[in-house]
Design a protein around this motif. Structure first.
Motif, PDB file in Angstrom:
ATOM      1  N   GLY A 211       0.815  -1.208   0.000  1.00  0.00           N
ATOM      2  CA  GLY A 211       0.000   0.000   0.000  1.00  0.00           C
ATOM      3  C   GLY A 211       0.843   1.250   0.000  1.00  0.00           C
ATOM      4  N   SER A 212       0.288   2.302  -0.606  1.00  0.00           N
ATOM      5  CA  SER A 212       0.976   3.591  -0.634  1.00  0.00           C
ATOM      6  C   SER A 212      -0.072   4.695  -0.658  1.00  0.00           C
ATOM      7  CB  SER A 212       1.880   3.696  -1.862  1.00  0.00           C
ATOM      8  OG  SER A 212       2.557   4.946  -1.882  1.00  0.00           O
ATOM      9  N   SER A 213       0.127   5.727   0.158  1.00  0.00           N
ATOM     10  CA  SER A 213      -0.841   6.817   0.272  1.00  0.00           C
ATOM     11  C   SER A 213      -0.533   7.918  -0.730  1.00  0.00           C
ATOM     12  CB  SER A 213      -0.822   7.405   1.679  1.00  0.00           C
ATOM     13  OG  SER A 213       0.385   8.132   1.874  1.00  0.00           O
ATOM     14  N   GLU A 214      -1.503   8.783  -0.912  1.00  0.00           N
ATOM     15  CA  GLU A 214      -1.321   9.989  -1.718  1.00  0.00           C
ATOM     16  C   GLU A 214      -2.050  11.135  -1.033  1.00  0.00           C
ATOM     17  OE1 GLU A 214      -2.719   9.330  -5.629  1.00  0.00           O
ATOM     18  OE2 GLU A 214      -1.227   7.803  -6.133  1.00  0.00           O
ATOM     19  N   GLY A 215      -1.636  12.344  -1.343  1.00  0.00           N
ATOM     20  CA  GLY A 215      -2.371  13.512  -0.856  1.00  0.00           C
ATOM     21  C   GLY A 215      -1.879  14.113   0.434  1.00  0.00           C
ATOM     22  N   GLU A 216      -0.739  13.658   0.980  1.00  0.00           N
ATOM     23  CA  GLU A 216      -0.203  14.272   2.191  1.00  0.00           C
ATOM     24  C   GLU A 216       0.177  15.726   1.906  1.00  0.00           C
ATOM     25  OE1 GLU A 216      -0.053  13.254   5.194  1.00  0.00           O
ATOM     26  OE2 GLU A 216      -0.420  11.095   5.060  1.00  0.00           O
ATOM     27  N   THR A 217      -0.034  16.597   2.906  1.00  0.00           N
ATOM     28  CA  THR A 217       0.211  18.030   2.725  1.00  0.00           C
ATOM     29  C   THR A 217       1.688  18.401   2.810  1.00  0.00           C
ATOM     30  OG1 THR A 217      -0.168  18.376   5.085  1.00  0.00           O
ATOM     31  CG2 THR A 217      -2.059  18.637   3.615  1.00  0.00           C
ATOM     32  N   GLY A 218       2.497  17.499   3.309  1.00  0.00           N
ATOM     33  CA  GLY A 218       3.925  17.770   3.443  1.00  0.00           C
ATOM     34  C   GLY A 218       4.643  16.494   3.819  1.00  0.00           C
ATOM     35  N   ALA A 219       5.888  16.626   4.205  1.00  0.00           N
ATOM     36  CA  ALA A 219       6.670  15.463   4.614  1.00  0.00           C
ATOM     37  C   ALA A 219       5.992  14.763   5.783  1.00  0.00           C
ATOM     38  CB  ALA A 219       8.080  15.899   4.999  1.00  0.00           C
ATOM     39  N   VAL A 220       5.950  13.441   5.749  1.00  0.00           N
ATOM     40  CA  VAL A 220       5.366  12.652   6.838  1.00  0.00           C
ATOM     41  C   VAL A 220       6.416  12.521   7.925  1.00  0.00           C
ATOM     42  CG1 VAL A 220       4.317  10.462   7.477  1.00  0.00           C
ATOM     43  CG2 VAL A 220       3.895  11.436   5.202  1.00  0.00           C
ATOM     44  N   ARG A 221       6.116  13.072   9.091  1.00  0.00           N
ATOM     45  CA  ARG A 221       7.092  13.124  10.177  1.00  0.00           C
ATOM     46  C   ARG A 221       6.809  12.121  11.286  1.00  0.00           C
ATOM     47  NH1 ARG A 221       9.876  17.946  10.353  1.00  0.00           N
ATOM     48  NH2 ARG A 221       9.873  17.967  12.629  1.00  0.00           N
ATOM     49  N   SER A 222       5.534  11.688  11.412  1.00  0.00           N
ATOM     50  CA  SER A 222       5.164  10.756  12.480  1.00  0.00           C
ATOM     51  C   SER A 222       4.092   9.805  11.974  1.00  0.00           C
ATOM     52  CB  SER A 222       4.633  11.511  13.708  1.00  0.00           C
ATOM     53  OG  SER A 222       5.609  12.365  14.240  1.00  0.00           O
ATOM     54  N   ILE A 223       4.200   8.542  12.343  1.00  0.00           N
ATOM     55  CA  ILE A 223       3.149   7.562  12.068  1.00  0.00           C
ATOM     56  C   ILE A 223       2.926   6.738  13.326  1.00  0.00           C
ATOM     57  CG2 ILE A 223       3.487   7.404   9.575  1.00  0.00           C
ATOM     58  CD1 ILE A 223       5.195   4.927  10.024  1.00  0.00           C
ATOM     59  N   LEU A 224       1.727   6.181  13.456  1.00  0.00           N
ATOM     60  CA  LEU A 224       1.396   5.406  14.651  1.00  0.00           C
ATOM     61  C   LEU A 224       0.235   4.477  14.333  1.00  0.00           C
ATOM     62  CD1 LEU A 224       1.977   5.056  17.736  1.00  0.00           C
ATOM     63  CD2 LEU A 224       0.139   6.710  18.132  1.00  0.00           C
ATOM     64  N   PHE A 225       0.416   3.183  14.595  1.00  0.00           N
ATOM     65  CA  PHE A 225      -0.681   2.235  14.447  1.00  0.00           C
ATOM     66  C   PHE A 225      -1.640   2.390  15.630  1.00  0.00           C
ATOM     67  CE2 PHE A 225       2.218  -0.101  11.604  1.00  0.00           C
ATOM     68  CZ  PHE A 225       1.329  -0.437  10.578  1.00  0.00           C
TER      69      PHE A 225
END
Length: 680
Positions: A211-225
């Motif tokens: 899977g791969s996302s699209e549409g982020e407003t900027g660099a992805v700095r944090s992720i959390l399940f």
């Protein structure tokens, strides 16, 4: 027009000044979601409790800026990596340094504790994890502790088998630096966030991207399940997104004004997020009960029908789950090792060098808030006869919305509930203001010799609701710290007159003149204040706190006194009996000031003096006369006598203020109890 209140999804909880210089790193404790560690260019690591304004503990020893921090899984230990490449490990329960490690040759930029062991992994600008050609910016152990994922500025993610001691695979689909990686809590899945504005998911059985996302407003700095693994949260600039996979879909998008978010944690079905800018750190809360975490997305619309994960004929998930140890041996070994470290003056270390021992002696853990320290880091071995205190969710502020109705029709009075904050700083009631953060108005002197923080929540409010009508009339002349309208500017001056009167039109020049009214006076006042603060700062830099305070008092400007006290209140160790004799007369003026922030500062200072110096004052005055000449004792006796006289005067002020039902009523009642021994 009727006013209705609805709770909001996200809000800013608090903002503090975390260090005396720029903040360079921070991390949230994932177990509780209520603990924060910050590292600064002042070479310190400060420990904070979320929503509480004061630093709990300040850790020293690094000689260069702290670039990376990490808690272990139990939040009993914290490790910090510096720009020089050194690592320092502290035991927070014992408030001491455990180890100093010097394995890197350049800045440490990633750290992670093994989930079930007594060791950790570190990544650096020196690219010492072989295979990466650029700095390693994130490390993560798998839940079973067998694998390690490393993410780098070279756009790659590498997966390492710790038992075999070799690289398993490499993921190369990102087109820019990979900022963060995280393992799924149960399944063989890995998520990654990158500066290429995408979030990707990787199958760890087939080692391919699913899977791969699209549409982020900027660099992805944090992720959390999510703790149950049902979805993935992604934090980018001012935006939180909720993702599902197989098939790819975005369940929800929440716009949060957190800027460049740095870390995420979940507690009580709320997401706690932190961001920093210069020396400020801000906490944000997102109510996950109001966030969509399931459903399919068709042409950008979310359907209510959830899509289940792929399952086999037996109904179990197709993807393999991590195998965790079924016994508690590992935990027992960790505890025994932890206790051994605490009994050892330097922690267990193989062939320590004299240079390392010297560095550990120079390291320290200064407890700046004993009450919160005992509450949060009390030894787990102590038997408690009462159940542990559970943390409560942070109450959501209310947002106002207006429904159409007849304007002329009189309606009932609008009830506005003010926040209620207990002694520990926890909010106990709802807030109607759309901006719940309240900042103390006086500024902080930048030349403070130690890290300082600015209190951002209000002092204790009365527990009963405050009811106002649609045309509120303030009962007192107090000017609040947080205001919905400016002082001295009447919006009615810009509106036309009554219907029957000839409507006058205000020209541009007249409107600008009205807006600039008092501007020159304000500029003169601020210029004078700046010069005065600069004078105090120059004296403060010499290390003479008493003289700097006396110079502030001599300026006959309470705002300067408040600025200095805002620093002293955060560093009780700077207080001496000499300071009390100088500041007690000023506190009397502060407690009777019309400015709420001045009253706040005065209350905090008086409480600190009573707790720290009243036993000394009472014992000195009650002691029998000494035999012979003791000049030091006589001077101390005179100071205590002067302080006692001032405290007696203040007790009358506190008593009068405690009787009123106002914003600070309960605070003055607490002060009245502390001052009760004065009447004995």
């Amino acid at each position: 027009m009727a006013l209705t209140n609805t709770t909001i999804t996200s809000w800013k909880l608090q903002e503090i000044v975390a260090h005396s210089s720029n903040v360079s790193s921070l991390v949230l404790g994932k177990a509780s979601g209520r603990l924060l560690a910050t590292g600064g260019e002042d070479c310190r690591v400060n420990i904070w409790a979320v929503s509480k304004p004061n630093c709990i503990m300040s850790l020293t020893g690094h000689t260069s800026p702290v670039e990376c921090i990490q808690f272990n899984s139990s939040e009993e230990r914290v490790v910090a990596g510096s720009q020089s490449g050194s690592l320092r490990l502290w035991d927070l329960e014992a408030a001491k340094i455990l180890r100093t490690l010097m394995g890197h040759k350049a800045s440490v930029c990633s750290l992670d504790f093994h989930p079930m062991g007594e060791y950790l992994a570190s990544g650096s600008v020196d690219s010492n994890i072989k295979g990466h050609t650029q700095p390693v910016h994130c490390l993560a152990f798998s839940p079973d502790g067998k694998w390690l994922a490393s993410a780098s500025d070279d756009s790659t993610i590498k997966l390492w088998d710790l038992i075999a001691g070799k690289m398993i695979t490499e993921f190369t689909s990102h087109t820019s630096a990979v900022n963060v990686v995280q393992f799924h809590p149960n399944e063989y899945l890995l998520a990654s966030g990158s500066a290429d504005r995408t979030v990707k998911l990787w199958d760890l059985e087939k080692f391919n991207m699913i899977g791969s996302s699209e549409g982020e407003t900027g660099a992805v700095r944090s992720i959390l399940f999510n703790p149950d693994g049902s979805c993935l949260y992604s934090g980018s600039e001012n935006t939180l997104r909720v993702y599902g996979w197989e098939p790819d879909r975005c369940f929800d998008v929440v716009h949060v004004g957190w800027g460049k978010v740095s870390d995420l944690a979940i507690s009580n079905n709320q997401m706690i997020a932190v961001s920093y800018s210069q020396n400020n750190v801000s906490w944000y809360v997102v109510d996950l009960s109001r966030v969509k975490k399931s459903g399919s997305v068709i042409q950008g619309l979310i359907q209510d029908k959830p899509i289940p994960a792929p399952t086999s004929a037996l109904g179990t998930t197709l993807r393999r789950n991590y195998e965790r140890p079924t016994t508690s041996c590992t935990g027992q070994e960790m505890k025994q090792s932890s206790e051994a470290d605490r009994r050892s003056p330097e922690g267990e270390r193989r062939s320590p060098s004299s240079e390392d021992e010297k560095e550990d002696k120079e390291s320290s853990a200064e407890i700046t808030n004993p009450e919160d320290y005992k509450e949060i880091f009390q030894p787990h071995s102590v038997i408690s006869r009462t159940p542990p205190k559970r943390t409560e969710p942070f109450p959501a502020p209310l947002e106002h919305s207006f429904s159409e109705s007849v304007l002329e029709k009189p309606g009932p009075a609008v009830k506005i509930v003010t926040p209620v904050i207990d002694r520990a700083g926890q909010l106990k009631g709802p807030i109607t203001s759309s901006t719940p953060v309240q900042r103390v108005e006086p500024t902080v002197i930048a030349a403070a010799p130690r890290p300082v923080a600015v209190v951002t929540t209000s002092v204790t409010s009365p527990s009963r609701p405050v009811v106002t009508t649609t045309k509120p009339k303030p009962s007192t002349g107090i000017i609040l710290s947080a205001r919905n309208e400016p002082i001295g500017l009447n919006a009615g001056d810009f509106l036309s007159h009554a219907r029957n009167a000839k409507a006058g039109v205000m020209g541009d020049e007249e409107a600008l003149a009205q807006i600039r009214k008092g501007h020159d006076t304000m500029c003169v006042m601020l210029t004078s204040r700046y010069k005065n603060l600069d004078t105090v700062r120059s004296v403060w830099a010499s290390g003479d706190v008493k003289t700097s305070l006396d110079s502030a008092v001599s300026m006959n400007d309470l705002s300067i006194v408040v600025d200095v006290l805002n620093i002293l209140n955060l560093k009780p160790s700077l207080w001496k009996l000499d300071l009390c004799t100088s500041i007690l007369p000023q506190i009397e003026d502060l407690l009777q000031s019309k400015y709420e922030s001045y009253v706040q500062t005065g209350c905090i200072s008086l409480k600190l003096i009573l707790k720290r110096f009243w036993p000394l004052i009472s014992d000195t005055l009650a002691a029998p006369p000494s035999v012979g000449v003791d000049i030091t004792r006589e001077e101390r006796h005179q100071k205590c006598k002067a302080c006692y006289k001032q405290l007696k005067n203040l007790s009358n002020v506190v008593k009068n203020r405690a009787e009123q039902v106002g914003r600070h009523g309960s605070t003055f009642k607490e002060l009245q109890l502390l001052m009760a021994p004065l009447d004995c």
